[in-house]
Design a protein around this motif. Structure first.
Motif, PDB file in Angstrom:
ATOM      1  N   GLU A   1       3.614  -4.896  -8.981  1.00 60.63           N
ATOM      2  CA  GLU A   1       4.516  -5.500  -8.007  1.00 60.63           C
ATOM      3  C   GLU A   1       5.605  -4.489  -7.639  1.00 60.63           C
ATOM      4  OE1 GLU A   1       5.845  -9.171  -9.882  1.00 60.63           O
ATOM      5  OE2 GLU A   1       4.461 -10.265  -8.578  1.00 60.63           O
ATOM      6  N   VAL A   2       6.098  -4.603  -6.417  1.00 65.97           N
ATOM      7  CA  VAL A   2       7.090  -3.678  -5.892  1.00 65.97           C
ATOM      8  C   VAL A   2       8.370  -4.453  -5.582  1.00 65.97           C
ATOM      9  CG1 VAL A   2       7.608  -2.164  -3.932  1.00 65.97           C
ATOM     10  CG2 VAL A   2       5.302  -2.201  -4.883  1.00 65.97           C
ATOM     11  N   PRO A   3       9.523  -3.959  -6.044  1.00 67.15           N
ATOM     12  CA  PRO A   3      10.769  -4.626  -5.656  1.00 67.15           C
ATOM     13  C   PRO A   3      11.044  -4.364  -4.168  1.00 67.15           C
ATOM     14  CG  PRO A   3      11.251  -2.663  -6.958  1.00 67.15           C
ATOM     15  CD  PRO A   3       9.760  -2.826  -6.937  1.00 67.15           C
ATOM     16  N   THR A   4      11.350  -5.441  -3.439  1.00 65.58           N
ATOM     17  CA  THR A   4      11.631  -5.314  -2.012  1.00 65.58           C
ATOM     18  C   THR A   4      12.824  -6.189  -1.644  1.00 65.58           C
ATOM     19  OG1 THR A   4      10.151  -7.123  -1.400  1.00 65.58           O
ATOM     20  CG2 THR A   4       9.206  -4.920  -1.395  1.00 65.58           C
ATOM     21  N   LEU A   5      13.456  -5.807  -0.562  1.00 67.79           N
ATOM     22  CA  LEU A   5      14.448  -6.658   0.075  1.00 67.79           C
ATOM     23  C   LEU A   5      14.163  -6.593   1.566  1.00 67.79           C
ATOM     24  CD1 LEU A   5      16.726  -4.628   1.470  1.00 67.79           C
ATOM     25  CD2 LEU A   5      17.485  -4.454  -0.889  1.00 67.79           C
TER      26      LEU A   5
ATOM     27  N   ALA B   1      10.581  -0.150  -2.958  1.00 68.47           N
ATOM     28  CA  ALA B   1      10.649   1.063  -3.765  1.00 68.47           C
ATOM     29  C   ALA B   1       9.548   1.048  -4.815  1.00 68.47           C
ATOM     30  CB  ALA B   1      12.008   1.173  -4.434  1.00 68.47           C
ATOM     31  N   TYR B   2       8.849   2.174  -4.918  1.00 73.09           N
ATOM     32  CA  TYR B   2       7.856   2.354  -5.978  1.00 73.09           C
ATOM     33  C   TYR B   2       7.827   3.836  -6.339  1.00 73.09           C
ATOM     34  CZ  TYR B   2       4.728   4.160  -2.362  1.00 73.09           C
ATOM     35  OH  TYR B   2       4.185   4.906  -1.354  1.00 73.09           O
ATOM     36  N   ASN B   3       7.573   4.105  -7.614  1.00 74.93           N
ATOM     37  CA  ASN B   3       7.640   5.484  -8.121  1.00 74.93           C
ATOM     38  C   ASN B   3       8.945   6.109  -7.631  1.00 74.93           C
ATOM     39  OD1 ASN B   3       5.147   4.983  -9.300  1.00 74.93           O
ATOM     40  ND2 ASN B   3       4.016   5.899  -7.620  1.00 74.93           N
ATOM     41  N   ASN B   4       8.897   7.242  -6.957  1.00 77.03           N
ATOM     42  CA  ASN B   4      10.112   7.881  -6.429  1.00 77.03           C
ATOM     43  C   ASN B   4      10.199   7.730  -4.916  1.00 77.03           C
ATOM     44  OD1 ASN B   4      11.077   8.806  -8.922  1.00 77.03           O
ATOM     45  ND2 ASN B   4       9.689  10.556  -8.859  1.00 77.03           N
TER      46      ASN B   4
ATOM     47  N   PHE C   1      10.458   7.732   2.197  1.00 75.95           N
ATOM     48  CA  PHE C   1      11.429   8.730   1.762  1.00 75.95           C
ATOM     49  C   PHE C   1      11.281   8.908   0.256  1.00 75.95           C
ATOM     50  CE2 PHE C   1      13.202   6.321   5.326  1.00 75.95           C
ATOM     51  CZ  PHE C   1      13.365   7.339   6.259  1.00 75.95           C
ATOM     52  N   GLU C   2      11.189  10.155  -0.176  1.00 75.12           N
ATOM     53  CA  GLU C   2      10.996  10.430  -1.601  1.00 75.12           C
ATOM     54  C   GLU C   2      12.271  10.993  -2.204  1.00 75.12           C
ATOM     55  OE1 GLU C   2       7.543  12.932  -1.672  1.00 75.12           O
ATOM     56  OE2 GLU C   2       6.208  11.246  -1.264  1.00 75.12           O
ATOM     57  N   ASN C   3      12.517  10.606  -3.455  1.00 74.15           N
ATOM     58  CA  ASN C   3      13.655  11.130  -4.228  1.00 74.15           C
ATOM     59  C   ASN C   3      14.955  11.053  -3.440  1.00 74.15           C
ATOM     60  OD1 ASN C   3      11.923  11.907  -6.430  1.00 74.15           O
ATOM     61  ND2 ASN C   3      11.255  13.620  -5.162  1.00 74.15           N
ATOM     62  N   ILE C   4      15.314   9.849  -3.033  1.00 73.55           N
ATOM     63  CA  ILE C   4      16.484   9.639  -2.196  1.00 73.55           C
ATOM     64  C   ILE C   4      17.359   8.546  -2.829  1.00 73.55           C
ATOM     65  CG2 ILE C   4      15.171   8.038  -0.746  1.00 73.55           C
ATOM     66  CD1 ILE C   4      16.778   9.003   1.662  1.00 73.55           C
TER      67      ILE C   4
ATOM     68  N   TYR D   1       0.838  -1.200   0.000  1.00 74.27           N
ATOM     69  CA  TYR D   1       0.000   0.000   0.000  1.00 74.27           C
ATOM     70  C   TYR D   1       0.869   1.245   0.000  1.00 74.27           C
ATOM     71  CZ  TYR D   1      -3.930  -3.029   0.950  1.00 74.27           C
ATOM     72  OH  TYR D   1      -4.884  -4.001   0.840  1.00 74.27           O
ATOM     73  N   ASP D   2       0.366   2.297  -0.654  1.00 72.87           N
ATOM     74  CA  ASP D   2       1.125   3.549  -0.682  1.00 72.87           C
ATOM     75  C   ASP D   2       0.842   4.358   0.583  1.00 72.87           C
ATOM     76  OD1 ASP D   2      -1.325   4.878  -1.044  1.00 72.87           O
ATOM     77  OD2 ASP D   2      -0.978   5.283  -3.165  1.00 72.87           O
ATOM     78  N   THR D   3       1.383   5.568   0.636  1.00 72.84           N
ATOM     79  CA  THR D   3       1.251   6.397   1.838  1.00 72.84           C
ATOM     80  C   THR D   3      -0.184   6.840   2.094  1.00 72.84           C
ATOM     81  OG1 THR D   3       1.848   8.341   0.553  1.00 72.84           O
ATOM     82  CG2 THR D   3       3.606   7.266   1.777  1.00 72.84           C
TER      83      THR D   3
END
Length: 155
Positions: A38-42, A51-54, A120-123, A28-30
């Motif tokens: 799908e979202v890449p995760t570790l 991480a998704y979008n920025n 965190f955005e744009n990091i 889910y987003d903020t």
């Protein structure tokens, strides 16, 4: 995904436990909306990083009985930080209007776990690593029992 690959390499260089990158769904987003793709995760032994979008997010899961006011004091000023339940994860418990720590504490203890998400955005990867290590240090110093999502079997 490239940023997560770089982050994973940096975590390994710092002798941090980390999984391979996986594509996950059901995130889910903020705003509490389901992310369609799908979202890449570790996952580290302290949190899931995706991480998704920025946006890069960290999701820590704690034993709810180990959450303390001292921990809240140290993390509350992080922009875009949300605390929510494990089972009822669509309702923010913090931040909240007319916040009362006593009511909050009662609410989180109704569940075995509480989740804390930082966005965190744009990091870049180096800054993500610095934020991760800083937050990990806060959780350790406040004696929070962080659940190792790599090995823990949730009920």
């Amino acid at each position: 995904m490239a940023n997560l690959e770089q982050l994973r390499s940096m975590l390994l260089q710092k002798n941090q436990t980390v999984t391979e990158i996986e594509m996950t769904s059901g995130n889910y987003d903020t705003d509490g909306k389901l992310i369609e793709n799908e979202v890449p995760t570790l996952t580290t032994d302290f949190c899931e990083i995706g991480a998704y979008n920025n946006t890069c997010y960290f999701t820590f899961i704690l034993d709810s009985c180990s959450f303390s006011q001292k921990l809240l004091e140290q993390i509350k000023d992080y922009d875009k930080m949300h605390i929510y339940g494990f089972k009822n994860f669509l309702t923010d418990l913090y931040p909240k209007r007319c916040f009362s720590y006593k009511k909050f504490d009662e609410e989180i203890k109704k569940d075995d776990y509480v989740q804390i998400q930082f966005n965190f955005e744009n990091i870049g990867p180096k800054d993500i690593l610095d934020k991760y290590l800083s937050l990990k240090s806060i959780f350790v110093s406040t004696d929070a029992t962080v659940i190792n999502q790599i090995t823990h079997k949730f009920k």
